[in-house]
Scaffold this motif. Structure first.
Motif, PDB file in Angstrom:
ATOM      1  N   VAL A   1       0.844  -1.193   0.000  1.00  0.00           N
ATOM      2  CA  VAL A   1       0.000   0.000   0.000  1.00  0.00           C
ATOM      3  C   VAL A   1       0.881   1.244   0.000  1.00  0.00           C
ATOM      4  O   VAL A   1       1.808   1.352   0.792  1.00  0.00           O
ATOM      5  N   ASP A   2       0.599   2.157  -0.887  1.00  0.00           N
ATOM      6  CA  ASP A   2       1.368   3.398  -0.975  1.00  0.00           C
ATOM      7  C   ASP A   2       0.832   4.378   0.067  1.00  0.00           C
ATOM      8  O   ASP A   2      -0.182   5.023  -0.144  1.00  0.00           O
ATOM      9  N   VAL A   3       1.510   4.464   1.209  1.00  0.00           N
ATOM     10  CA  VAL A   3       1.079   5.319   2.317  1.00  0.00           C
ATOM     11  C   VAL A   3       1.852   6.639   2.284  1.00  0.00           C
ATOM     12  O   VAL A   3       3.074   6.648   2.143  1.00  0.00           O
ATOM     13  N   ASP A   4       1.131   7.758   2.424  1.00  0.00           N
ATOM     14  CA  ASP A   4       1.767   9.074   2.499  1.00  0.00           C
ATOM     15  C   ASP A   4       1.876   9.591   3.922  1.00  0.00           C
ATOM     16  O   ASP A   4       2.799  10.333   4.256  1.00  0.00           O
ATOM     17  N   VAL A   5       0.914   9.218   4.767  1.00  0.00           N
ATOM     18  CA  VAL A   5       0.884   9.763   6.126  1.00  0.00           C
ATOM     19  C   VAL A   5       0.152   8.782   7.037  1.00  0.00           C
ATOM     20  O   VAL A   5      -0.723   8.034   6.603  1.00  0.00           O
ATOM     21  N   VAL A   6       0.555   8.772   8.317  1.00  0.00           N
ATOM     22  CA  VAL A   6      -0.095   7.937   9.331  1.00  0.00           C
ATOM     23  C   VAL A   6      -0.912   8.854  10.238  1.00  0.00           C
ATOM     24  O   VAL A   6      -0.406   9.835  10.774  1.00  0.00           O
ATOM     25  N   LEU A   7      -2.193   8.526  10.433  1.00  0.00           N
ATOM     26  CA  LEU A   7      -3.097   9.344  11.237  1.00  0.00           C
ATOM     27  C   LEU A   7      -3.565   8.580  12.466  1.00  0.00           C
ATOM     28  O   LEU A   7      -3.938   7.407  12.374  1.00  0.00           O
ATOM     29  N   THR A   8      -3.561   9.252  13.620  1.00  0.00           N
ATOM     30  CA  THR A   8      -4.144   8.697  14.827  1.00  0.00           C
ATOM     31  C   THR A   8      -4.850   9.811  15.586  1.00  0.00           C
ATOM     32  O   THR A   8      -4.798  10.974  15.194  1.00  0.00           O
ATOM     33  N   VAL A   9      -5.531   9.421  16.679  1.00  0.00           N
ATOM     34  CA  VAL A   9      -6.215  10.379  17.546  1.00  0.00           C
ATOM     35  C   VAL A   9      -5.552  10.316  18.917  1.00  0.00           C
ATOM     36  O   VAL A   9      -5.238   9.224  19.413  1.00  0.00           O
ATOM     37  N   GLU A  10      -5.361  11.486  19.533  1.00  0.00           N
ATOM     38  CA  GLU A  10      -4.766  11.460  20.873  1.00  0.00           C
ATOM     39  C   GLU A  10      -5.653  10.640  21.830  1.00  0.00           C
ATOM     40  O   GLU A  10      -6.874  10.581  21.650  1.00  0.00           O
ATOM     41  N   THR A  11      -5.063   9.898  22.810  1.00  0.00           N
ATOM     42  CA  THR A  11      -3.648   9.958  23.115  1.00  0.00           C
ATOM     43  C   THR A  11      -2.974   8.590  22.984  1.00  0.00           C
ATOM     44  O   THR A  11      -1.801   8.501  22.662  1.00  0.00           O
ATOM     45  N   LYS A  12      -3.721   7.524  23.282  1.00  0.00           N
ATOM     46  CA  LYS A  12      -3.069   6.230  23.396  1.00  0.00           C
ATOM     47  C   LYS A  12      -2.646   5.639  22.058  1.00  0.00           C
ATOM     48  O   LYS A  12      -1.814   4.727  22.005  1.00  0.00           O
ATOM     49  N   GLY A  13      -3.208   6.139  20.960  1.00  0.00           N
ATOM     50  CA  GLY A  13      -2.782   5.642  19.659  1.00  0.00           C
ATOM     51  C   GLY A  13      -1.466   6.229  19.191  1.00  0.00           C
ATOM     52  O   GLY A  13      -0.869   5.744  18.216  1.00  0.00           O
ATOM     53  N   ILE A  14      -0.966   7.252  19.892  1.00  0.00           N
ATOM     54  CA  ILE A  14       0.232   7.962  19.430  1.00  0.00           C
ATOM     55  C   ILE A  14       1.470   7.059  19.373  1.00  0.00           C
ATOM     56  O   ILE A  14       2.195   7.081  18.363  1.00  0.00           O
ATOM     57  N   PRO A  15       1.776   6.253  20.411  1.00  0.00           N
ATOM     58  CA  PRO A  15       2.963   5.389  20.295  1.00  0.00           C
ATOM     59  C   PRO A  15       2.897   4.423  19.117  1.00  0.00           C
ATOM     60  O   PRO A  15       3.900   4.205  18.428  1.00  0.00           O
ATOM     61  N   ILE A  16       1.711   3.850  18.873  1.00  0.00           N
ATOM     62  CA  ILE A  16       1.546   2.932  17.749  1.00  0.00           C
ATOM     63  C   ILE A  16       1.765   3.665  16.433  1.00  0.00           C
ATOM     64  O   ILE A  16       2.407   3.162  15.509  1.00  0.00           O
ATOM     65  N   ALA A  17       1.239   4.871  16.328  1.00  0.00           N
ATOM     66  CA  ALA A  17       1.385   5.652  15.104  1.00  0.00           C
ATOM     67  C   ALA A  17       2.844   5.963  14.816  1.00  0.00           C
ATOM     68  O   ALA A  17       3.300   5.876  13.675  1.00  0.00           O
ATOM     69  N   TYR A  18       3.594   6.316  15.845  1.00  0.00           N
ATOM     70  CA  TYR A  18       5.007   6.624  15.625  1.00  0.00           C
ATOM     71  C   TYR A  18       5.819   5.378  15.290  1.00  0.00           C
ATOM     72  O   TYR A  18       6.776   5.447  14.515  1.00  0.00           O
ATOM     73  N   ALA A  19       5.448   4.237  15.873  1.00  0.00           N
ATOM     74  CA  ALA A  19       6.119   2.988  15.515  1.00  0.00           C
ATOM     75  C   ALA A  19       5.904   2.669  14.036  1.00  0.00           C
ATOM     76  O   ALA A  19       6.838   2.315  13.307  1.00  0.00           O
TER      77      ALA A  19
END
Length: 304
Positions: free
Chosen positions: A133-151
């Protein structure tokens, strides 16, 4: 003299490996690398072949090369079947500890989301799962999804954007939507800076826990407001599916099938991400875990 040349090549291999690992997804020009190291392109091609074999053997990804005058090389993070199986089965054991049960049918995950060794392999699994999948950006919602998004962001080599529950003045002009929480049946709000996502961007949605799916649905609606495209969704843990779930095709790492608060038990299995196959990925089909195969031996979560 031969010993000195060998040492020089050893240093070059180490530096090249570090360069690739620090910037996953970035294509390094073979010509530029040749000038940087003062080495022939043929020698660098041999170096890259050695590193590709080492990475594959270690189960941490591969190196892709492109031929021609403008050719280059890039590191594509991934994870081997053995490492993935050991990791997910150990994670299932962690998630099913009875002390993780929280009121309302939730599971305590914050300690796991704070561990860099877990996040490292989660990122590699996401990179493998969405390699086609051609991904340009990773989106999450604060707060607990943030570590997963950065990983996921680091493994994919793509930026993260974070939707806020409450608008911040430092975000500038905002796009704000109201969405229905499928689990609590209440109206909630999420906002994102108008500068965060470009029109036409391909967005991977990430969160920590999936219950009714209202947050994922809200992110999908938010992405549409930017005239962008949601190309996939991933959650760390998927809760028991109820009749009110409003989203489908969300990849999960662990699936909690039942939470019995009275008996203090949690039943969980590997999530839906492990029943998918990705034929265009160097890891295509590696994650198909079947119960008939039995449980993998216990290993540390690092997969070591």
């Amino acid at each position: 003299m031969a010993k000195e040349a060998k040492l020089r090549r050893s240093a070059r291999l180490a530096d090249l490996a570090l360069r690739l690992l620090e910037e996953p997804g970035r294509t390094f020009s073979l010509g530029q690398l040749a000038r940087t190291y003062g080495a022939a392109k043929s020698s660098l091609s041999e170096d890259l072949s050695i590193l590709r074999e080492v990475f594959l053997r270690a189960g941490i990804g591969t190196i892709e090369t492109s031929p021609g005058a403008a050719g280059g090389a890039r590191y594509v993070p991934g994870i081997s079947r053995e490492r993935a199986e050991n990791f997910v089965h150990r994670l299932v054991e962690e998630v099913t500890r009875p002390e993780r049960i929280l009121p309302g049918g939730f599971v305590y995950l914050s300690d796991l989301l704070g561990r860099p060794d877990i996040l490292r392999d989660v990122g590699r699994i996401v990179a493998a799962a969405f390699a086609s999948v051609d991904v340009d950006v990773v989106l999450t919602v604060e707060t607990k999804g943030i570590p997963i998004a950065y990983a996921a962001s680091f493994a994919l080599g793509k930026p993260v954007v974070i939707a806020r529950r409450d608008g911040q003045i430092t975000e500038g002009s905002l796009v704000t939507i109201n969405y229905l929480s499928a689990s609590s049946r209440s109206i909630r709000t999420m906002s994102l800076s108008r500068r965060a996502i470009a029109e036409g961007a391909r967005v991977l949605l990430v969160d920590d826990f999936l219950r009714g799916g209202g947050t994922i649905r809200g992110m999908q609606e938010l992405v549409r407001e930017f005239r962008a495209e949601g190309v996939g969704a991933f959650v760390f843990v998927e809760g028991p599916a109820g009749s009110g779930r409003v989203v489908e095709d969300v990849a999960s790492l662990v699936k909690v099938e039942e939470i019995d608060a009275d008996a203090r038990t949690i039943r969980a299995v590997p999530g839906s991400i492990f029943s998918r196959a990705w034929p265009s990925s160097p890891w295509g089909g590696l994650f198909q875990i079947r119960e008939s195969e039995g449980r993998s031996p216990k290993h540390d979560l690092t997969g070591g």
